[in-house]
Design a protein around this motif. Structure first.
Motif, mmCIF file in Angstrom:
data_model
loop_
_atom_site.group_PDB
_atom_site.id
_atom_site.type_symbol
_atom_site.label_atom_id
_atom_site.label_comp_id
_atom_site.label_asym_id
_atom_site.label_seq_id
_atom_site.Cartn_x
_atom_site.Cartn_y
_atom_site.Cartn_z
ATOM 1 N N MET A 65 3.602 7.439 -1.402
ATOM 2 C CA MET A 65 4.284 8.641 -1.849
ATOM 3 C C MET A 65 3.516 9.346 -2.967
ATOM 4 S SD MET A 65 6.769 8.537 0.237
ATOM 5 C CE MET A 65 7.963 9.749 -0.324
ATOM 6 N N ARG A 66 2.291 8.901 -3.223
ATOM 7 C CA ARG A 66 1.454 9.517 -4.252
ATOM 8 C C ARG A 66 0.026 9.667 -3.729
ATOM 9 N NH1 ARG A 66 0.106 7.341 -8.764
ATOM 10 N NH2 ARG A 66 0.655 5.141 -8.508
ATOM 11 N N GLU A 67 -0.602 10.778 -4.056
ATOM 12 C CA GLU A 67 -1.962 11.018 -3.581
ATOM 13 C C GLU A 67 -2.921 9.926 -4.017
ATOM 14 O OE1 GLU A 67 -3.797 14.877 -3.816
ATOM 15 O OE2 GLU A 67 -1.841 15.852 -4.023
ATOM 16 N N ALA A 68 -2.695 9.393 -5.231
ATOM 17 C CA ALA A 68 -3.619 8.390 -5.767
ATOM 18 C C ALA A 68 -3.584 7.076 -5.002
ATOM 19 C CB ALA A 68 -3.308 8.133 -7.239
ATOM 20 N N ILE A 69 -2.481 6.823 -4.291
ATOM 21 C CA ILE A 69 -2.380 5.613 -3.475
ATOM 22 C C ILE A 69 -2.803 5.989 -2.065
ATOM 23 C CG2 ILE A 69 -0.869 3.797 -2.606
ATOM 24 C CD1 ILE A 69 0.925 4.268 -5.055
ATOM 25 N N GLU A 70 -4.046 5.751 -1.755
ATOM 26 C CA GLU A 70 -4.599 6.153 -0.470
ATOM 27 C C GLU A 70 -4.359 5.086 0.586
ATOM 28 O OE1 GLU A 70 -8.723 6.996 -1.007
ATOM 29 O OE2 GLU A 70 -8.387 8.308 -2.740
ATOM 30 N N PRO A 71 -4.277 5.489 1.852
ATOM 31 C CA PRO A 71 -4.204 4.487 2.918
ATOM 32 C C PRO A 71 -5.350 3.486 2.792
ATOM 33 C CG PRO A 71 -3.735 6.658 3.804
ATOM 34 C CD PRO A 71 -4.182 6.869 2.377
ATOM 35 N N GLY A 72 -4.994 2.217 2.826
ATOM 36 C CA GLY A 72 -5.974 1.159 2.609
ATOM 37 C C GLY A 72 -5.869 0.528 1.239
ATOM 38 N N HIS A 73 -5.199 1.202 0.294
ATOM 39 C CA HIS A 73 -4.997 0.631 -1.034
ATOM 40 C C HIS A 73 -3.866 -0.396 -1.010
ATOM 41 C CE1 HIS A 73 -6.895 4.154 -3.537
ATOM 42 N NE2 HIS A 73 -7.698 3.698 -2.592
ATOM 43 N N MET A 74 -3.859 -1.267 -2.019
ATOM 44 C CA MET A 74 -2.807 -2.259 -2.196
ATOM 45 C C MET A 74 -1.961 -1.870 -3.404
ATOM 46 S SD MET A 74 -3.600 -4.531 0.149
ATOM 47 C CE MET A 74 -5.033 -4.961 1.164
ATOM 48 N N VAL A 75 -0.662 -2.140 -3.320
ATOM 49 C CA VAL A 75 0.254 -1.865 -4.426
ATOM 50 C C VAL A 75 1.070 -3.127 -4.703
ATOM 51 C CG1 VAL A 75 2.116 -0.371 -5.280
ATOM 52 C CG2 VAL A 75 0.400 0.550 -3.689
#
Length: 287
Positions: free
Chosen positions: A92-102
């Motif tokens: 839900m945020r641009e900074a969290i791109e597909p492929g990133h981990m949260v």
């Protein structure tokens, strides 16, 4: 109960745990019915591991159909005191791109009452503290492990859990963005809540697969696009889980293991015998 173990609940695309020795399948019945599938137990460099595919092997269960109480109770039966939950999510945020981990540290529940979300009821009332819904120690280890293996990881953030199985409308997605959430998924509640009631440490490794549908100019979320990113990230997720498991000490040493100490409101003498028996694994140490 058997010796302490580390539990892993695999989400979309993660249906087995690699690198285990002494592997065996364990089929359990619980007071809350059958779990999603057989549990796979094994040893990873001296650590006892218990793995369960949340949706069952072959991905057979909708988010609303997952037997969350049976899954968590089964983990407890097998001696699990920490659960690493793996989930595919939308960003839900641009900074969290597909492929990133949260590694989320908060949840918002937007499920629609179709899921049994507590072990209590049927003559017993209990209220656990849930202000901080994940174990900070366990989530810290998970974040460090993700960094260690080279993943792009975002530590902290809010996971919005919707009922599904459909993805959000564009209006819903924009509304959720205004709430300040970071990722959106369909499964981590009531899972996290039940883990707290079972006094099991819980943390989530969320794999961002898409931008939901709020992002103008970006492809809308589809199963095909989600699974393409999931397949890319499964190997990385397994490395993270391995690194996290090897970092964990034998004793959690946090407050999660005493979450029920002051939770039960009901006079023990008035708890129905059948309910008392159903919750024996959770409450015997206090009653």
């Amino acid at each position: 109960m058997t010796a302490s173990a580390i539990g892993v609940i695999g989400g979309s695309g993660l249906y087995e745990m690699e690198g285990l020795t002494e592997v065996r399948e364990v089929v359990l019945e619980t007071p809350f019915g059958a779990p999603s599938d057989a549990f796979v137990t094994g040893v990873l460099e001296g650590r006892r591991m218990v793995f369960l595919p949340r949706h069952g092997r072959g991905h057979r269960l909708l988010p609303s159909e997952v037997p969350y109480r049976a899954n968590i109770h089964g983990m407890k039966q097998l001696g699990v005191d920490r659960i690493l939950s793996v989930s595919a999510v939308g960003s839900m945020r641009e900074a969290i791109e597909p492929g990133h981990m949260v590694i989320p540290d908060q949840f918002i529940d937007r499920t629609q009452g179709k899921r049994a979300s507590t072990f209590f009821g049927n003559g017993i009332v209990g209220h656990v503290a849930f202000a901080d819904p994940v174990c900070p120690d366990l989530s810290g280890v998970l974040a460090e492990a993700a960094g260690e293996v080279g993943a792009t990881v975002h530590r902290g953030g809010t996971y919005l859990c919707i009922e599904g199985p459909n993805f959000s409308t564009r209006a819903e997605s924009r509304l959720y963005r205004n709430w300040g959430v970071d990722v959106i998924g369909m499964t981590n509640l009531p899972e996290a809540r039940l883990a707290r009631e079972a006094e099991i440490c819980y943390a989530t490794l969320a794999l961002a697969t898409d931008y939901d549908c709020w992002y103008e100019g970006h492809d809308d979320v589809t199963v095909e696009a989600v699974m393409a990113i999931v397949r890319q990230n499964v190997a990385l997720a397994r490395r993270i889980l391995r690194a996290a498991a090897l970092r964990l000490d034998s004793d959690p040493g946090c407050a999660c293991g005493s979450a029920l100490r002051y939770a039960v409101m009901t006079d023990p003498a008035r708890i129905p015998p059948a309910t008392r028996e159903q919750l024996a694994l959770l409450l015997d140490k206090y009653f």
